[in-house]
Design a protein around this motif. Structure first.
Motif, PDB file in Angstrom:
ATOM      1  N   LYS A   2       0.840  -1.195   0.000  1.00 44.88           N
ATOM      2  CA  LYS A   2       0.000   0.000   0.000  1.00 44.88           C
ATOM      3  C   LYS A   2       0.874   1.244   0.000  1.00 44.88           C
ATOM      4  O   LYS A   2       1.789   1.372   0.806  1.00 44.88           O
ATOM      5  CB  LYS A   2      -0.910   0.001   1.236  1.00 44.88           C
ATOM      6  CG  LYS A   2      -1.823   1.212   1.310  1.00 44.88           C
ATOM      7  CD  LYS A   2      -2.777   1.122   2.493  1.00 44.88           C
ATOM      8  CE  LYS A   2      -2.052   1.348   3.807  1.00 44.88           C
ATOM      9  NZ  LYS A   2      -2.985   1.394   4.957  1.00 44.88           N
ATOM     10  N   ARG A   4       0.686   5.344   0.226  1.00 43.56           N
ATOM     11  CA  ARG A   4      -0.141   6.503   0.557  1.00 43.56           C
ATOM     12  C   ARG A   4       0.358   7.718  -0.215  1.00 43.56           C
ATOM     13  O   ARG A   4       1.543   8.018  -0.223  1.00 43.56           O
ATOM     14  CB  ARG A   4      -0.104   6.764   2.062  1.00 43.56           C
ATOM     15  CG  ARG A   4      -0.602   5.602   2.893  1.00 43.56           C
ATOM     16  CD  ARG A   4      -0.302   5.805   4.361  1.00 43.56           C
ATOM     17  NE  ARG A   4      -1.083   6.898   4.921  1.00 43.56           N
ATOM     18  CZ  ARG A   4      -0.773   7.533   6.048  1.00 43.56           C
ATOM     19  NH1 ARG A   4       0.333   7.207   6.699  1.00 43.56           N
ATOM     20  NH2 ARG A   4      -1.533   8.495   6.488  1.00 43.56           N
ATOM     21  N   GLY A   5      -0.565   8.412  -0.869  1.00 43.41           N
ATOM     22  CA  GLY A   5      -0.208   9.593  -1.637  1.00 43.41           C
ATOM     23  C   GLY A   5      -0.103  10.837  -0.768  1.00 43.41           C
ATOM     24  O   GLY A   5      -0.310  10.791   0.451  1.00 43.41           O
ATOM     25  N   GLU A   8      -3.276  11.937   1.231  1.00 40.07           N
ATOM     26  CA  GLU A   8      -3.539  11.063   2.376  1.00 40.07           C
ATOM     27  C   GLU A   8      -2.528  11.313   3.501  1.00 40.07           C
ATOM     28  O   GLU A   8      -2.873  11.337   4.685  1.00 40.07           O
ATOM     29  CB  GLU A   8      -3.486   9.600   1.933  1.00 40.07           C
ATOM     30  CG  GLU A   8      -3.997   8.636   2.985  1.00 40.07           C
ATOM     31  CD  GLU A   8      -4.103   7.213   2.465  1.00 40.07           C
ATOM     32  OE1 GLU A   8      -4.408   6.320   3.285  1.00 40.07           O
ATOM     33  OE2 GLU A   8      -3.885   6.995   1.258  1.00 40.07           O
ATOM     34  N   ARG A  42      -7.160   5.584  -4.190  1.00 45.13           N
ATOM     35  CA  ARG A  42      -5.774   5.231  -4.485  1.00 45.13           C
ATOM     36  C   ARG A  42      -5.703   4.536  -5.840  1.00 45.13           C
ATOM     37  O   ARG A  42      -6.661   3.901  -6.277  1.00 45.13           O
ATOM     38  CB  ARG A  42      -5.218   4.274  -3.426  1.00 45.13           C
ATOM     39  CG  ARG A  42      -4.966   4.891  -2.072  1.00 45.13           C
ATOM     40  CD  ARG A  42      -4.027   3.975  -1.280  1.00 45.13           C
ATOM     41  NE  ARG A  42      -4.105   4.266   0.148  1.00 45.13           N
ATOM     42  CZ  ARG A  42      -4.755   3.503   1.015  1.00 45.13           C
ATOM     43  NH1 ARG A  42      -5.379   2.410   0.602  1.00 45.13           N
ATOM     44  NH2 ARG A  42      -4.769   3.828   2.279  1.00 45.13           N
TER      45      ARG A  42
END
Length: 229
Positions: A2, A4-5, A8, A42
């Motif tokens: 995962k 996270r951008g 986020e 996402r």
């Protein structure tokens, strides 16, 4: 895994978007959607994630002109322009020159591990007469160039590039005819490369990183050539 951008990661905090005027239209549309809908997905996920972020955007371009040219989305401009803050140009606060020069020399001294350079009062006064179209970034690039190019610890007027001498014309510039007068090929190559780099540096406001990208060479290679030439 995962990933996270930025939105986020900035949840309940502040996200700073620098040089927003250089963002392509496709990315602008994505940013606008997040700002309007307050949620996103996402990449590769179907989960909707809500977001609560304060956004600060900066640009050195006139976004209204960019809108007229079709380079910037009007809707995004209105979303970002809720509370505009104008930062005065370097020319409008030239009294900061001495402080900034000292800060940048200190920074590059720490990076290089060499002694910190200082600038003479006469050289500082000459720089204060310059218009600084490239703002503080141009000054920082100049200080980096002086740190690399000038071997002595005190920067004098004669060490400053010609562009910062308002009354001087560039005596170094050579024409192709001048270069063709050189008999030795190796010497001609060196002279041409020196002229080429000097000209490209001037075109890019003495920004070494930008010049390296524009002429298609590695930044470290360009720095080595500057030292050698």
């Amino acid at each position: 895994t995962k990933k996270r951008g930025k939105f986020e990661l900035a949840e309940k905090g502040t996200l700073f978007l620098d040089e927003i005027g250089d963002m392509n239209l496709k990315t602008q549309a994505k940013i606008l959607r997040v700002l309007q809908e307050k949620h996103f997905q996402r990449i590769g996920s179907d989960r909707i994630i809500g977001v609560d972020v304060r956004v600060i955007a900066a640009t050195n371009k006139n976004l209204e002109d960019e809108i007229a040219k079709g380079n910037f989305r009007k809707e995004l401009f209105y979303r970002l322009n809720v509370l505009p803050i104008r930062v005065p140009s370097f020319r409008e606060r030239i009294e900061d020159l001495g402080i900034l020069v000292d800060v940048f020399f200190d920074e590059y001294s720490q990076k290089s591990g060499g002694p910190k350079k200082i600038i003479s009062q006469s050289a500082l006064e000459l720089l204060s007469e310059y218009s600084w179209p490239g703002n503080v970034r141009e000054l920082k690039n100049l200080i980096e160039r002086l740190t690399i190019m000038v071997q002595k610890d005190i920067i004098e007027v004669e060490d400053l590039p010609v562009i910062y001498h308002p009354q001087k014309k560039d005596p170094v510039s050579l024409s192709l005819t001048d270069i063709f007068q050189i008999k030795d090929l190796k010497e001609a190559q060196i002279v041409f490369e020196k002229e080429f780099i000097r000209h490209k540096l001037q075109q890019n406001d003495n920004d070494i990183d930008k010049t390296a990208k524009n002429i298609g060479v590695n930044l470290n290679y360009l720095k080595k050539q500057l030292e050698k030439l």
